[in-house]
Design an enzyme around this catalytic site. Structure first.
Site, mmCIF file in Angstrom:
data_model
loop_
_atom_site.group_PDB
_atom_site.id
_atom_site.type_symbol
_atom_site.label_atom_id
_atom_site.label_comp_id
_atom_site.label_asym_id
_atom_site.label_seq_id
_atom_site.Cartn_x
_atom_site.Cartn_y
_atom_site.Cartn_z
ATOM 1 N N HIS A 1 -56.272 10.886 58.928
ATOM 2 C CA HIS A 1 -55.516 9.650 58.721
ATOM 3 C C HIS A 1 -55.800 8.651 59.835
ATOM 4 O O HIS A 1 -55.023 7.705 60.028
ATOM 5 C CB HIS A 1 -54.025 9.963 58.641
ATOM 6 C CG HIS A 1 -53.676 10.802 57.455
ATOM 7 N ND1 HIS A 1 -53.360 10.272 56.226
ATOM 8 C CD2 HIS A 1 -53.634 12.153 57.295
ATOM 9 C CE1 HIS A 1 -53.114 11.247 55.361
ATOM 10 N NE2 HIS A 1 -53.273 12.402 55.997
ATOM 11 N N GLY B 1 -68.729 20.174 88.014
ATOM 12 C CA GLY B 1 -67.327 19.951 87.703
ATOM 13 C C GLY B 1 -66.996 20.206 86.248
ATOM 14 O O GLY B 1 -65.989 20.857 85.920
ATOM 15 N N ARG B 2 -67.834 19.717 85.335
ATOM 16 C CA ARG B 2 -67.544 19.878 83.904
ATOM 17 C C ARG B 2 -67.805 21.298 83.420
ATOM 18 O O ARG B 2 -67.464 21.630 82.282
ATOM 19 C CB ARG B 2 -68.365 18.868 83.099
ATOM 20 C CG ARG B 2 -69.870 18.939 83.358
ATOM 21 C CD ARG B 2 -70.583 17.719 82.773
ATOM 22 N NE ARG B 2 -71.991 17.671 83.068
ATOM 23 C CZ ARG B 2 -72.509 17.175 84.192
ATOM 24 N NH1 ARG B 2 -71.710 16.732 85.143
ATOM 25 N NH2 ARG B 2 -73.813 17.140 84.382
ATOM 26 N N LYS C 1 -64.469 19.399 94.239
ATOM 27 C CA LYS C 1 -65.541 20.211 94.805
ATOM 28 C C LYS C 1 -65.931 19.709 96.198
ATOM 29 O O LYS C 1 -66.096 20.494 97.135
ATOM 30 C CB LYS C 1 -66.756 20.214 93.876
ATOM 31 C CG LYS C 1 -67.863 21.127 94.348
ATOM 32 C CD LYS C 1 -68.892 21.396 93.266
ATOM 33 C CE LYS C 1 -69.768 20.212 92.999
ATOM 34 N NZ LYS C 1 -70.878 20.551 92.076
ATOM 35 N N LYS D 1 -68.613 4.498 91.549
ATOM 36 C CA LYS D 1 -67.839 4.817 92.751
ATOM 37 C C LYS D 1 -68.299 3.974 93.932
ATOM 38 O O LYS D 1 -67.494 3.476 94.730
ATOM 39 C CB LYS D 1 -67.987 6.302 93.092
ATOM 40 C CG LYS D 1 -67.341 7.254 92.087
ATOM 41 C CD LYS D 1 -67.550 8.684 92.536
ATOM 42 C CE LYS D 1 -66.932 9.678 91.574
ATOM 43 N NZ LYS D 1 -67.145 11.081 91.996
ATOM 44 N N GLU E 1 -60.326 9.072 93.573
ATOM 45 C CA GLU E 1 -59.083 9.107 92.813
ATOM 46 C C GLU E 1 -58.271 10.359 93.134
ATOM 47 O O GLU E 1 -57.043 10.299 93.314
ATOM 48 C CB GLU E 1 -59.379 9.052 91.311
ATOM 49 C CG GLU E 1 -60.128 7.818 90.851
ATOM 50 C CD GLU E 1 -61.632 7.984 90.876
ATOM 51 O OE1 GLU E 1 -62.316 7.242 90.172
ATOM 52 O OE2 GLU E 1 -62.128 8.873 91.622
ATOM 53 N N GLU F 1 -71.629 13.334 79.845
ATOM 54 C CA GLU F 1 -71.998 13.314 81.262
ATOM 55 C C GLU F 1 -73.256 14.143 81.501
ATOM 56 O O GLU F 1 -74.043 13.849 82.400
ATOM 57 C CB GLU F 1 -70.846 13.837 82.117
ATOM 58 C CG GLU F 1 -71.019 13.570 83.611
ATOM 59 C CD GLU F 1 -69.743 13.832 84.398
ATOM 60 O OE1 GLU F 1 -68.925 12.904 84.516
ATOM 61 O OE2 GLU F 1 -69.573 14.970 84.869
#
Length: 834
Positions: free
Chosen positions: A625, A507-508, A442, A750, A448, A594
């Site tokens: 399992h 973002g999410r 954005k 960050k 990263e 978040e």
């Protein structure tokens, strides 16, 4: 000495008994200050009065403990005649005030029955003159009651009642009672009252007094303000306190018993557009939901939802609107939502039209790469919401029948981790000349993402040269409008290869924006992505318009608050019984943690209640399992089971009556019951288990879950699921008074990473790895581990370093690339193995 009153039944009783019971209720209202309650319960008041006041069963009820001891009887000839009401009687004036104050209560607090469906007003129908009350307590003189939040009081000064006319007509106590009974009985006898029976609760019975004790500190106002005007936490409201007390009762119940209540089970489900929610295996009752809905009204949940849809800047720390719902709004809603004077829905559809044109042109071969080859491979570079949401959708469509056919001849991969191994895995067998890079950030500053973006740019240059047209033909950007300059500086064509989204998209919450639209449409075509948007739109409309009692995201959000803040369950798991949803738990993990991993309210107060679950999950039956041992016998973790009536691809084996999907769904239906009911010692013993092993094989049960059942996992259903969980997260944030739309905790790490990078650069420049301490960190521990790393790792300038922007595996294998086959049928023939 009863603790439950049903006034309809009591009407048939004797005159004297009924009179005493009616008076008992009225006296309870007086003594216990009815002003401190927003809802009046006849049963509640009666129980409290019996516990707190003494009375004798000799046809005479003591009025109250404050009755003056020095009241002396007079001769009968001296007593005024109060056999019928008249204005000189203190009792008459007392009830004038009582009726007025009761009406004021009804007007101010909208009183309704808490434990029955009607309110008993024993003096309803009195025709009394509206005269000033001599018995109203002066608020300025009242200091003993801590529940007043209005500028007037609803209590009565009992001493004043008895002493008002003490000089001229000191009534003996029995005569006062006789006057009172003669006054009230004829009125109530002519008042028709009907009641609705109270619904049964599973044993053990809950204490009917849920209003809190007199010394509890809470406030009763439509806003979360104290009497002094200070902002207070939601945990100090009456609704929250009631839920806390109600939770103590629920903790004494067991789901094994609650699930036998047919009426309860029949009421605890909701459905919309093919989505079926069953929450009967939650540790809750109809009363729990009623209390949660009261809290939702207190928190103005409906108004907050509407504010989000309208584009109000509810992300108050960043002063931004929250409009992921506008990303899938229909074209007909253009002109309905504006942010800073801009038509949000209109801009959304302009971008969607651009996405459709561009992706269709890529897929048709109209737009090609730098060397003229078709662009068949897509690498989406992003992290967090820019990666998790689109990848979750990609995994669903990868095995969706329409998606299989649409994706033939194309591939989509995601590069998210800054670890260079992720680059290796992503690019190993791809031909750069046939690859399109989609950079999703954005702000276009995420460390990263931008490092991986530069790596991909270097990868393209290494094969095709560093002509600026290489980037313009092979790199696409999805970023905010505010990042346009950064996109252009990277070398991207901002006219055709730049797809914008907006600061009001987190973002999410961005999978429905260009962040998801571009890579998904490139692989599967825009038409399939549009079906996904329509599924989300269906839930958006349901969330905005459906009554809360039948609103799926609201119910799930309220139950999340109930489990976290009142029942004390601080983890939650998502269990999709569909392998294609393998990435959904990771997306929900980010979406919830978040969003609601906060500790400060919107008013700047530190919370004193639990918020923000730890979310995890795994597709069934793999999870069974893996961690189901803990779910059944360890700590209690509320579970979300997600299943489908039909499989994307079912299999039927010869000679077997059940399909593979039936086998999967048998587990889907069995696990919630196993978690809820458990297994008793008697049941274990009946299986012949050795006595000393019984305790090890018992299951306590009483572990809550809910089940979501949908028709089939399609693009449309995936959109529905996405919107359900997005809105659940928002509901919980609204109820907790926190901001679910910022993420300042992400920023701190960050910022620290930038400082550490500078230390690493300093250490690399020193060129002397033999020194004991090249750099100084934030603490001795940081200094030690940083220098250990520097001493034992190679720098880019080291001749022993094998680092290269283009790995040896990629150099070797890209020339061996073969296009995918023209046909790819994973479905078998007619549901059977071919």
């Amino acid at each position: 000495k009863t603790t439950k009153f049903n006034f309809s039944a009591l009407n048939a009783m004797s005159r004297d008994l009924f009179s005493q019971l009616v008076f008992l209720v009225v006296a309870g209202i007086i003594v216990d200050h009815v002003s401190s309650y927003t809802q009046v319960s006849n049963r509640c008041l009666s129980r409290r009065l019996i516990a707190q006041r003494r009375w004798i069963n000799d046809d005479t009820v003591l009025f109250a403990s404050k009755a003056p001891d020095d009241v002396k009887s007079k001769q009968d000839s001296e007593k005024p005649d109060y056999s019928s009401p008249h204005e000189d009687s203190p009792v008459y004036q007392f009830f004038v005030n009582l009726q007025q104050q009761y009406q004021q209560l009804q007007d101010d607090y909208n009183i309704s029955g808490e434990y029955s469906d009607s309110v008993i007003n024993p003096w309803e129908g009195l025709q009394l003159p509206q005269i000033p009350s001599p018995f109203l307590i002066d608020d300025h003189k009242t200091t003993t009651h801590n529940h007043h939040t209005k500028h007037h009081s609803y209590g009565w000064d009992l001493d004043h009642v008895f002493h008002q006319h003490s000089d001229k007509d000191k009534l003996p106590h029995d005569d006062l009672m006789a006057s009172f009974l003669n006054f009230i009985i004829p009125v109530h006898a002519t008042t028709a009252t009907t009641t609705t029976p109270v619904k049964k609760e599973t044993l053990p019975k809950e204490d009917v007094n849920e209003e809190g004790d007199g010394d509890e500190e809470y406030h009763d106002d439509e806003t979360n303000l104290s009497p002094s005007g200070k902002v207070r936490l939601v945990s100090q409201t009456r609704e929250w306190k009631r839920l806390e007390k109600h939770a103590q009762h629920i903790k004494t119940t067991h789901l094994r018993d609650l699930l036998q209540d047919q009426e309860r089970c029949d009421s605890m489900y909701a459905a919309h557009d093919g989505v079926y929610l069953d929450y009967s295996r939650q540790r809750a009752t109809q009363k729990t939901l009623a209390h949660l809905l009261d809290l939702a009204r207190r928190q103005k949940l409906q108004e907050r939802i509407q504010a989000m849809y309208k584009g109000d800047k509810i992300n108050f720390t960043e002063k931004r609107a929250v409009l992921h719902t506008a990303l899938r709004a229909p074209r007909s809603e253009i002109g309905s939502v504006f942010v800073d004077g801009t038509d949000a829905v209109k801009e959304v559809h302009e971008v969607l039209d651009q996405v459709k044109y561009f992706t269709d042109a890529i897929r048709s071969g109209e737009i090609r790469g730098y060397t003229g080859k078709r662009l068949r491979n897509i690498i989406s570079v992003g992290i967090g919401g820019s990666y998790l949401g689109p990848e979750f959708l990609h995994e669903v469509l990868k095995t969706e029948p329409e998606g299989i056919n649409s994706a033939l001849g194309y591939s989509l991969r995601f590069l998210s981790n800054v670890d260079p191994v992720d680059v290796e895995r992503t690019c190993a067998d791809l031909d750069p000349e046939e690859t399109l890079i989609v950079i999703v950030s954005k702000t276009f500053t995420t460390a990263e993402t931008m490092l991986n973006a530069r790596t991909m740019r270097q990868w393209l240059w290494d094969f095709m040269g560093d002509d600026k047209e290489v980037v313009r033909k092979h790199v696409v950007a999805c970023a905010s409008v505010s990042a346009t300059d950064k996109v252009e500086a990277f070398g991207i064509d901002t006219d055709q290869y730049f797809f914008r989204f907006w600061d009001w998209v987190g973002g999410r919450y961005s999978v429905c924006s260009a962040a998801g639209a571009v890579p998904i449409s490139l692989l599967y075509g825009y038409d399939l992505f549009e079906k996904f948007l329509k599924g989300a739109q269906s839930i958006d409309e349901h969330f905005l318009n459906a009554p809360f009692e039948r609103n799926i995201p609201v119910l799930m959000g309220l139950l999340g608050v109930w489990n976290m803040s009142f029942m004390g369950y601080n983890t939650r798991t998502t269990l999709p019984y569909a392998e294609a949803l393998l990435k959904l738990p990771a997306h929900i993990q980010q979406l919830d943690m978040e969003s609601n991993g906060k500790s400060i309210t919107k008013e700047g107060l530190e919370i004193d209640y639990a918020v923000g679950e730890v979310d995890f999950g795994e597709p069934g039956t793999n999870g069974q399992h893996s961690f189901f041992q803990l779910l059944h016998m360890g700590q209690t973790v509320p579970c979300d089971f997600i299943g489908f009536v039909q499989s994307q691809h079912d299999l039927c084996l010869d000679g077997e009556s059940l399909s593979a999907h039936d086998e999967l769904m048998a587990n889907f239906f069995a696990q919630p019951d196993a978690l809820a009911c458990g297994k008793t010692a008697e049941e274990v013993r009946a299986q012949g288990v050795e006595e000393e092993l019984i305790v090890h094989r018992m299951f306590k049960g009483n572990r809550p879950s809910l089940s979501l059942l949908l028709p089939k996992l399609t693009a449309y259903a995936t959109g529905q699921l996405l919107a359900i969980y997005e809105h659940r997260t928002a509901v919980q944030g609204f109820m907790w008074d926190i901001n679910s739309f910022d993420q300042w905790g992400v920023e701190l790490g960050k910022q620290l990473a930038i400082r550490v990078k500078k230390l690493l650069e300093k250490g690399r420049r020193s060129g002397n790895s033999d020194e004991a301490a090249v750099v100084d960190g934030e603490s001795p521990a940081t200094t030690r581990i940083l220098n250990y790393y520097l001493e034992n790792s190679a720098s880019c300038g080291d001749e022993n370093c094998e680092a290269n922007p283009l790995t040896s595996v990629t150099r070797k294998t890209h020339r061996e690339h073969f296009p995918p086959p023209d046909a790819n049928d994973l479905g078998g023939k007619n549901g059977r193995l071919a």
